[in-house]
Design a protein around this motif. Sequence first.
Motif, PDB file in Angstrom:
ATOM      1  N   UNK A 217       0.835  -1.206   0.000  1.00  0.00           N
ATOM      2  CA  UNK A 217       0.000   0.000   0.000  1.00  0.00           C
ATOM      3  C   UNK A 217       0.869   1.254   0.000  1.00  0.00           C
ATOM      4  N   UNK A 218       1.976   1.214   0.742  1.00  0.00           N
ATOM      5  CA  UNK A 218       2.874   2.375   0.789  1.00  0.00           C
ATOM      6  C   UNK A 218       3.472   2.651  -0.583  1.00  0.00           C
ATOM      7  N   UNK A 219       3.889   1.587  -1.261  1.00  0.00           N
ATOM      8  CA  UNK A 219       4.450   1.762  -2.605  1.00  0.00           C
ATOM      9  C   UNK A 219       3.394   2.345  -3.545  1.00  0.00           C
ATOM     10  N   UNK A 220       2.169   1.836  -3.435  1.00  0.00           N
ATOM     11  CA  UNK A 220       1.092   2.349  -4.292  1.00  0.00           C
ATOM     12  C   UNK A 220       0.817   3.821  -4.009  1.00  0.00           C
ATOM     13  N   UNK A 312      -5.549  -2.663   7.080  1.00  0.00           N
ATOM     14  CA  UNK A 312      -5.781  -2.169   5.708  1.00  0.00           C
ATOM     15  C   UNK A 312      -6.640  -0.909   5.725  1.00  0.00           C
ATOM     16  N   UNK A 313      -7.719  -0.946   6.508  1.00  0.00           N
ATOM     17  CA  UNK A 313      -8.621   0.214   6.573  1.00  0.00           C
ATOM     18  C   UNK A 313      -7.906   1.401   7.216  1.00  0.00           C
ATOM     19  N   UNK A 314      -7.158   1.146   8.284  1.00  0.00           N
ATOM     20  CA  UNK A 314      -6.454   2.239   8.969  1.00  0.00           C
ATOM     21  C   UNK A 314      -5.432   2.891   8.048  1.00  0.00           C
ATOM     22  N   UNK A 315      -4.734   2.069   7.261  1.00  0.00           N
ATOM     23  CA  UNK A 315      -3.797   2.644   6.299  1.00  0.00           C
ATOM     24  C   UNK A 315      -4.541   3.569   5.353  1.00  0.00           C
ATOM     25  N   UNK A 316      -5.660   3.071   4.844  1.00  0.00           N
ATOM     26  CA  UNK A 316      -6.438   3.832   3.867  1.00  0.00           C
ATOM     27  C   UNK A 316      -6.908   5.173   4.454  1.00  0.00           C
TER      28      UNK A 316
END
Length: 413
Positions: A217-220, A312-316
């Motif tokens: 997710x960070x790379x994206x 995943x949600x927290x990252x988002x």
Amino acid sequence: MTGLRTVEAQRATVLAAVRPLPTEVLPLGAAAGRTLATAVRAAVDIPVFDNSAMDGFAVRAVDVAHASPDEPVTLRVVADLPAGTAADPAIGAAEAARIMTGSPMPTDADAIVPFEDTVGGLAGSLVTVTVVAAPRAGGHLRRRGEDARVGDVVLPAGVALGAWQLSAIAAAGVAQVDVARAPRVAVVSTGSELIEPGRALRRGQIPESNSILLASLAVAAGAVVVARESVDDDGDGLRTVLAAVTGGAEPADVVVFSGGVSAGAYEVVKNELAGTMSFSTVAMQPGKPQGFGVTPGGTLLFGLPGNPVSAAVSFEVFVRPALLALQGRTDVDRAVLRLPAAAPWRTPPARRQYLPVVIDRTDPSRWTVRPATAGGSGSHLAGGLGAAEALAVVPAETDAVAAGDLVDVLLLD
Ligand code: AMP
Ligand code: MG
């Protein structure tokens, strides 16, 4: 419920701590995914010169103003103009130049007759051409600068550079761009039960899946991942990794921990970083426990809950906006669509729900969404994340979602 922070308050805390990263100049070939720090202005006109939009003949419109199938007009062909030619042949009365798409329009000509409007077409002779239709003055011509002129802003600061943007910059004659440095991100999974995926598991152990999730997710989101580690709950590993990634000449801009932030007995992130990070309960599901702080050196620290869907949600909701803001991105939010629910689902009381969903695109005029996991909204349902393509966002006040209800859907990519 009292004592819960709103998602907005937590996001505001995070975004207020963001200091935009320094910028660097990169060639276009190395700039994909970066965010423009300085607007790009055209160095050349687009189009660069008046040129033909068709394969055909450059003519003087007056010579063929009355051409028709019954009254064809024959012109003498005085030049042949392939793409790339520098020629500017004189075109006199009753003369024409054969011209290919993209070739510079002769100064003396003012209209293009496509091959289709001549007797010979593409196979016609290069001595004369017989025109059977009158071209519009200016027809089939691409005018110099009609798209952009030298000095025009082609792209503003703050936009992400994808394929289309990079090609627009190249077309404007610009070879380098001023972009934000890519954020350096370290991802640290915590949990003594976690084992590298693929290894044999003894009782009590599970495959570690958050670090690949959060690193990807960070790379994206435009980051480079400088470390991806998994540490025990005893604290030694966490301290060692944190010292390594926040020290040195190029410290991490962001450290994303997962696990160890809730109310259990072995909450390693909470225990080790109590002075540096604040731990909150946020009115969302999943993702209620959240840690956030900034080291004295300026590294942003995120403590996300360990359940994979929660992480995943927290990252988002928190990490991605911060990564984009670090890069100076104008828009840090996902696109939102409002779509009907294909099935009913339950929602938590007094907390905003972020539910991984699948979009049914069978009817292009009426997409619908349904939960990605059969088990509903369980934050431990890591396998179901593989099917999810979006997040349904249901307000805290909504008691339940019924089939047909419209819900906000964050489109992920
Ligand atoms: P925690 O937030 O540490 O209490 O963890 C909550 C749940 O998520 C527990 O069931 C953990 O085993 C699981 N979990 C935590 N971190 C990971 C991870 N990196 N990969 C997979 N599961 C995890
Ligand atoms: Mg844990």
